[in-house]
Design a protein around this motif. Structure first.
Motif, short mmCIF file in Angstrom:
data_model
loop_
_atom_site.label_atom_id
_atom_site.label_comp_id
_atom_site.label_asym_id
_atom_site.label_seq_id
_atom_site.Cartn_x
_atom_site.Cartn_y
_atom_site.Cartn_z
N ILE A 5 -69.43 -53.00 -15.94
CA ILE A 5 -68.70 -52.09 -15.05
C ILE A 5 -68.69 -52.67 -13.63
N LEU B 91 -66.96 -39.86 -30.19
CA LEU B 91 -67.62 -40.11 -31.47
C LEU B 91 -66.92 -39.29 -32.56
N SER B 92 -65.66 -39.01 -32.33
CA SER B 92 -64.94 -38.11 -33.23
C SER B 92 -63.86 -38.82 -34.03
N ASP C 109 -64.97 -32.94 -29.85
CA ASP C 109 -66.18 -33.70 -30.15
C ASP C 109 -67.36 -33.22 -29.29
N GLY C 110 -68.44 -32.81 -29.95
CA GLY C 110 -69.58 -32.29 -29.20
C GLY C 110 -70.72 -33.27 -29.02
N GLY D 119 -74.60 -39.72 -25.82
CA GLY D 119 -74.16 -41.01 -25.28
C GLY D 119 -73.60 -40.85 -23.88
N GLY E 63 -64.75 -42.87 -17.22
CA GLY E 63 -65.35 -43.30 -18.48
C GLY E 63 -65.36 -42.16 -19.48
N LEU E 64 -64.84 -42.42 -20.66
CA LEU E 64 -64.77 -41.37 -21.68
C LEU E 64 -65.55 -41.79 -22.91
N THR F 32 -69.50 -50.04 -27.80
CA THR F 32 -69.79 -49.39 -29.08
C THR F 32 -71.29 -49.12 -29.23
N VAL G 84 -62.83 -46.99 -18.75
CA VAL G 84 -63.73 -47.55 -19.76
C VAL G 84 -64.00 -46.47 -20.80
N GLY H 120 -75.15 -49.02 -29.67
CA GLY H 120 -76.13 -50.09 -29.62
C GLY H 120 -75.99 -50.97 -28.38
N THR H 121 -74.94 -50.79 -27.59
CA THR H 121 -74.79 -51.59 -26.37
C THR H 121 -75.93 -51.25 -25.41
C1 B12 Z 1 -76.95 -37.51 -33.10
C2 B12 Z 1 -75.69 -37.24 -33.91
C3 B12 Z 1 -75.26 -35.93 -34.01
C4 B12 Z 1 -75.93 -34.78 -33.26
C5 B12 Z 1 -75.32 -34.74 -31.84
C6 B12 Z 1 -76.29 -34.33 -30.74
C7 B12 Z 1 -75.63 -34.44 -29.40
N1 B12 Z 1 -75.69 -33.36 -28.62
O1 B12 Z 1 -75.08 -35.45 -29.03
C8 B12 Z 1 -75.51 -33.56 -34.14
C9 B12 Z 1 -76.54 -33.37 -35.22
C10 B12 Z 1 -75.30 -32.25 -33.39
C11 B12 Z 1 -74.24 -34.11 -34.78
C12 B12 Z 1 -73.25 -33.32 -35.31
C13 B12 Z 1 -72.13 -33.79 -35.96
N2 B12 Z 1 -71.87 -35.10 -36.26
CO1 B12 Z 1 -72.90 -36.56 -35.59
N3 B12 Z 1 -73.90 -38.09 -35.25
C14 B12 Z 1 -74.99 -38.29 -34.56
C15 B12 Z 1 -75.39 -39.79 -34.66
C16 B12 Z 1 -76.45 -39.92 -35.73
C17 B12 Z 1 -75.91 -40.44 -33.40
C18 B12 Z 1 -75.06 -40.22 -32.15
C19 B12 Z 1 -75.89 -40.45 -30.91
O2 B12 Z 1 -76.32 -39.51 -30.25
N4 B12 Z 1 -76.19 -41.72 -30.60
C20 B12 Z 1 -76.98 -42.10 -29.43
C21 B12 Z 1 -76.05 -42.38 -28.23
C22 B12 Z 1 -76.87 -42.82 -27.04
O3 B12 Z 1 -75.19 -43.43 -28.62
P1 B12 Z 1 -73.62 -43.40 -28.44
O4 B12 Z 1 -73.10 -42.04 -28.25
O5 B12 Z 1 -73.00 -44.23 -29.48
O6 B12 Z 1 -73.43 -44.15 -27.05
C23 B12 Z 1 -73.67 -45.53 -26.88
C24 B12 Z 1 -72.41 -46.37 -26.97
O7 B12 Z 1 -71.51 -45.91 -27.94
C25 B12 Z 1 -71.86 -46.35 -25.58
N5 B12 Z 1 -71.03 -45.24 -25.13
C26 B12 Z 1 -70.73 -44.08 -25.73
N6 B12 Z 1 -69.92 -43.35 -24.96
C27 B12 Z 1 -69.69 -44.04 -23.83
C28 B12 Z 1 -68.91 -43.75 -22.72
C29 B12 Z 1 -68.85 -44.67 -21.69
C30 B12 Z 1 -68.07 -44.36 -20.48
C31 B12 Z 1 -69.56 -45.89 -21.79
C32 B12 Z 1 -69.49 -46.85 -20.68
C33 B12 Z 1 -70.32 -46.18 -22.90
C34 B12 Z 1 -70.37 -45.26 -23.93
O8 B12 Z 1 -73.03 -46.34 -24.80
C35 B12 Z 1 -74.14 -45.73 -25.47
C36 B12 Z 1 -75.31 -46.66 -25.34
O9 B12 Z 1 -75.10 -47.83 -26.06
C37 B12 Z 1 -74.03 -40.42 -35.09
C38 B12 Z 1 -74.14 -41.71 -35.88
C39 B12 Z 1 -73.78 -42.93 -35.08
N7 B12 Z 1 -73.85 -44.06 -35.71
O10 B12 Z 1 -73.38 -42.89 -33.92
C40 B12 Z 1 -73.37 -39.28 -35.90
C41 B12 Z 1 -71.87 -39.21 -35.97
C42 B12 Z 1 -71.27 -39.49 -34.60
N8 B12 Z 1 -71.66 -37.80 -36.30
C43 B12 Z 1 -70.67 -37.64 -37.14
C44 B12 Z 1 -70.25 -36.37 -37.63
C45 B12 Z 1 -69.16 -36.40 -38.69
C46 B12 Z 1 -70.83 -35.17 -37.13
C47 B12 Z 1 -70.43 -33.75 -37.57
C48 B12 Z 1 -68.93 -33.50 -37.67
C49 B12 Z 1 -71.18 -33.50 -38.87
C50 B12 Z 1 -70.78 -32.21 -39.58
N9 B12 Z 1 -70.00 -32.39 -40.61
O11 B12 Z 1 -71.21 -31.15 -39.17
C51 B12 Z 1 -71.06 -32.88 -36.47
C52 B12 Z 1 -70.02 -32.57 -35.35
C53 B12 Z 1 -70.64 -32.12 -34.04
C54 B12 Z 1 -69.60 -31.80 -32.99
N10 B12 Z 1 -69.59 -30.60 -32.49
O12 B12 Z 1 -68.82 -32.63 -32.63
C55 B12 Z 1 -70.00 -38.94 -37.51
C56 B12 Z 1 -68.66 -39.13 -36.82
C57 B12 Z 1 -67.66 -39.80 -37.73
C58 B12 Z 1 -66.37 -40.14 -37.02
N11 B12 Z 1 -66.39 -40.82 -35.90
O13 B12 Z 1 -65.34 -39.80 -37.53
C59 B12 Z 1 -71.11 -39.98 -37.11
C60 B12 Z 1 -70.54 -41.33 -36.67
C61 B12 Z 1 -72.03 -40.14 -38.34
C62 B12 Z 1 -71.31 -40.80 -39.51
N12 B12 Z 1 -71.48 -42.09 -39.69
O14 B12 Z 1 -70.62 -40.13 -40.24
N13 B12 Z 1 -74.22 -35.46 -34.77
#
Ligand code: B12
Ligand code: GDP
Ligand code: MG
Lengths: 324, 144
Positions: free
Chosen positions: B134, B73-74, B24-25, B29, B69-70, B122, B99, B124-125
Motif C-alpha cells: 500500500i 469473503l462472499s 457478507d458478515g 479480515g 480498501g474493501l 488473498t 485495494v 494468508g498475506t
Molecule cells: C471465520 C470464518 C467465519 C466466521 C466469521 C467471523 C467473523 N466475524 O469474521 C463465521 C463462523 C461467523 C462464518 C460464517 C459464515 N461463513 Co465463513 N469462514 C470463516 C473462515 C474459516 C475464516 C475467515 C477469517 O476470519 N479469516 C481470517 C482473516 C484475518 O483473513 P481474511 O479475511 O482472509 O483476510 C486476510 C486477507 O484475505 C487479506 N484481506 C482481506 N480483506 C482485505 C481487505 C483489504 C483492504 C486488504 C488490504 C486485505 C484484505 O488480509 C487478511 C490478512 O492476510 C473462512 C475460510 C477461509 N479460508 O477464509 C470461511 C468462509 C469465508 N466462510 C464461508 C461461508 C460459506 C460462511 C457462511 C455462509 C456459512 C454458512 N453457511 O452459514 C457463514 C456466513 C456469515 C455471514 N454473515 O456472512 C466460505 C465462503 C465461501 C465463498 N467465498 O463463497 C469460506 C471461504 C469457507 C469455505 N471454504 O467455504 N465464517
C-alpha cells in the motif's frame, strides 16, 4: 501539490455536484496544520456559520456516537431541508501516529443522505478532547451550508472540556455503571456541561443513576450555568426513547439563548485569533532559527555578550519583520 | 495547545477507508487490516459491515481518503467492486487508490485489476506485505 484554495472555497460554498468533495478537501487542508491551513482559515473568516453547534462529550462507550445517530435521524425527519454536519474525533495512537476512526459505524444509515456530512478526525497529538483542526473543519461545515453541527469528542476523562470553547451547547453523555455520585461532584466535566444526558435508559440502574445525578447537581452550590431540572435527561439511543424530547429541549434552549451564544462566539473568535498568532510566530521563529546556524546565538549568550531576554526580543522582532 | 507526541505537521497521516459491501458478515479480515494500517501510521476510517456501494463512495468523499480498501469473503467481489467504482466516479473520486482482499480466486484477481483495483490480497498475506504494498502504491501515485 498545488491546490487552488480559492476555487475550492467557491465550489464548497455553492450548490453543485462538487460541493461535498471541495469541502472535504478544504477540511483536509485545514486539518494539516501547515501554512496552507492558516491560509484557508483566513479566507473563511466571513463564511456563513452554523445556527447551532452541539458538543457531545463523555466516557468512551457511553453512547455518544449512537446518540448523534439518533439526533440526526430526528432532525432530518423534522426538518427535511436542513443540512447537518458531524465531526467525530477519535484518538491518534501516540506510537504510530495512526488512528482507528470508528464513530461512523454507528451513523452509517445516514451515509446516503445528501444533507448529512460526516467527517472523522484524529486527535494527532492534540490534548483536550478535540483535534487541532476541528475549528477549521467547523468553519468549512458552515461554508458548505450546514445549519447544525454536532461535534463528538474523544471524551476520555474529566479534563476534556475544550469542547466548551467551540460548541454553543455541551452535552455530557453518561451511562449507568460508569461511576457514582461522588464523581459527579468533582470539578471539570460536570461543570462544563449544559445538558446531561443519561443514555442506556433501557439498562438496569439507569433510573437510579439519573436520580443520583439530579441530586448531585443540586449540590454544586453556585451553578454558574443555572441549569434547571430539565437539563438532566434520561434517554435510550438504542430504543429511541427520549430523543425527540431532548431535541425539542435543545431547540427551545437555542431560541432563548441565541443572543448569548452569538456573543460567546465572538469572544471565542478572539481566543482562536490569539492562538493563530502564536502558531504563526512559532513557525516564523523556526524559520528564523534555522537560518541562524552559523552565528550560533546560544554561543553569544554563553559568552555573556547578550542577555537571554534581550536576544529573545531581538529574535522575535527579526522573525516577525523579516518574514512578512 | 501543547503536543505530547512527536507529530510533524508537514506530513499529516494519510487517510484510508476500510469497509465491507453487501451481505457478507466476515469482518475479521477487514478489522485486522484496519488495525495493521493504523499501526503503520495511517488514519483508518472503518465503516463496518453491510454497506451499500453508494454509502462507501459517499463516505470516501466526505472523509477525503487517499485509499479505499474493501474486503470480500462472499464471492460477490466483482459485481460489488464494479458498483463501488461506478459510485466513486460519479462523485469525481475515481482517482483514489483501490485495494481489495479476501477469498478471491486468481482469475478474479486479474479481472479486478483490469477494472482498476490496484492490488488484491488473498488469505494468508502477511501484514508486512500489505503495508509495504500500500505504501508503494501511494508512492507511485505521488510520482504520477
Ligand atoms: C471465520 C470464518 C467465519 C466466521 C466469521 C467471523 C467473523 N466475524 O469474521 C463465521 C463462523 C461467523 C462464518 C460464517 C459464515 N461463513 Co465463513 N469462514 C470463516 C473462515 C474459516 C475464516 C475467515 C477469517 O476470519 N479469516 C481470517 C482473516 C484475518 O483473513 P481474511 O479475511 O482472509 O483476510 C486476510 C486477507 O484475505 C487479506 N484481506 C482481506 N480483506 C482485505 C481487505 C483489504 C483492504 C486488504 C488490504 C486485505 C484484505 O488480509 C487478511 C490478512 O492476510 C473462512 C475460510 C477461509 N479460508 O477464509 C470461511 C468462509 C469465508 N466462510 C464461508 C461461508 C460459506 C460462511 C457462511 C455462509 C456459512 C454458512 N453457511 O452459514 C457463514 C456466513 C456469515 C455471514 N454473515 O456472512 C466460505 C465462503 C465461501 C465463498 N467465498 O463463497 C469460506 C471461504 C469457507 C469455505 N471454504 O467455504 N465464517
Ligand atoms: N443498551 C444500550 N446500549 C447502547 C445505547 N446506546 C449505545 N449503546 C451501546 O454502547 C456501546 C458504545 O456506543 P457508542 O455510541 O459507540 O459510544 P461512544 O464511544 O460514546 O461513541 C455500543 O455497543 C452501543 O451499541 C443504549 O441506549 N442502550
Ligand atoms: Mg464514538
Amino acid at each position: 501539490m498545488n491546490v487552488d484554495v480559492e476555487a475550492l472555497i467557491r465550489e464548497a460554498g455553492t450548490a453543485g455536484p462538487g460541493r461535498i468533495r471541495a469541502a472535504a478537501r478544504l477540511m483536509t487542508i485545514a486539518e494539516g496544520g501547515s501554512g496552507a491551513a492558516v491560509n484557508v482559515l483566513g479566507k473563511l473568516a466571513g463564511a456563513p456559520e452554523p445556527r447551532l453547534v452541539l458538543g457531545l462529550t463523555g466516557s468512551p462507550g457511553s453512547g455518544k456516537s449512537s446518540l448523534v445517530d439518533r439526533l440526526l435521524q430526528h432532525c432530518r425527519a423534522e426538518n427535511p431541508d436542513s443540512h447537518i454536519g458531524v465531526i467525530a474525533v477519535d484518538p491518534s495512537s501516540p506510537y504510530s501516529n495512526g488512528a482507528f476512526l470508528g464513530d461512523r459505524v454507528r451513523m452509517m444509515r445516514h451515509a446516503g443522505d445528501p444533507n448529512i456530512f460526516i467527517r472523522s478526525a484524529a486527535t494527532r497529538g492534540h490534548i483536550g478532547g478535540l483535534a487541532a483542526g476541528v475549528f477549521g473543519m467547523l468553519k468549512v461545515m458552515g461554508l458548505a451550508g450546514c445549519d447544525m453541527v454536532l461535534i463528538e469528542t474523544v471524551g476520555v476523562g474529566q479534563m476534556e472540556i475544550e469542547i466548551e470553547s467551540l460548541a454553543d451547547l455541551v452535552l455530557i453523555v453518561l451511562a449507568p455503571g460508569q461511576g457514582d455520585a461522588m464523581q459527579f461532584q468533582k470539578a471539570g466535566l460536570m461543570e462544563a456541561g449544559d445538558v446531561f444526558v443519561v443514555n442506556k435508559g433501557d439498562c438496569a440502574g439507569a433510573a437510579e443513576f439519573h436520580a443520583q445525578l439530579m441530586a448531585s447537581l443540586r449540590l454544586i452550590d453556585h451553578d454558574r450555568k443555572q441549569r434547571g431540572p430539565d437539563a438532566v435527561r434520561l434517554v435510550s439511543a438504542r430504543e429511541d426513547h427520549g430523543i425527540a424530547e431532548l431535541l425539542d429541549y435543545l431547540e427551545r434552549l437555542r431560541d432563548t439563548e441565541a443572543a448569548r451564544w452569538l456573543a460567546r462566539r465572538r469572544t471565542r473568535l478572539g481566543t482562536h485569533l490569539r492562538a493563530a498568532v502564536l502558531e504563526l510566530a512559532q513557525r516564523r521563529l523556526e524559520a528564523e532559527w534555522s537560518g541562524l546556524a552559523e552565528s550560533d546565538p546560544v554561543e553569544r549568550v554563553l559568552r555573556g555578550e547578550t542577555a537571554l531576554a534581550d536576544l529573545a526580543g531581538e529574535l522575535l522582532r527579526r522573525a516577525v519583520l523579516d518574514n512578512t | 495547545m501543547a503536543s505530547s507526541i512527536a507529530f510533524a505537521p508537514q506530513h499529516p497521516p494519510i487517510r484510508i477507508l476500510i469497509g465491507k459491501v453487501g451481505l457478507d458478515g466476515h469482518d475479521r479480515g477487514a478489522k485486522y487490516v484496519a488495525h495493521i494500517l493504523r499501526d503503520a501510521g495511517y488514519e483508518v476510517i472503518y465503516t463496518g459491515i453491510r454497506r451499500a456501494p453508494e454509502e462507501i463512495a459517499e463516505a470516501a468523499v466526505q472523509e477525503d481518503v487517499s485509499v479505499v480498501g474493501l474486503s470480500f469473503l462472499s464471492g460477490a467481489h466483482i459485481a460489488l467492486f464494479r458498483r463501488v467504482i461506478e459510485q466513486l466516479r460519479r462523485r469525481c473520486a475515481g482517482q483514489v487508490v483501490l485495494v481489495g482482499g479476501g477469498t478471491i480466486p486468481p482469475d478474479d484477481v486479474r479481472t479486478l485489476k483490469s477494472m482498476g483495483v490496484a492490488e488484491v490480497f488473498t488469505p494468508g498475506t502477511s501484514a508486512r506485505t500489505i503495508v509495504d504494498r500500500i505504501g508503494q502504491l501511494l508512492d507511485n501515485r505521488q510520482v504520477a
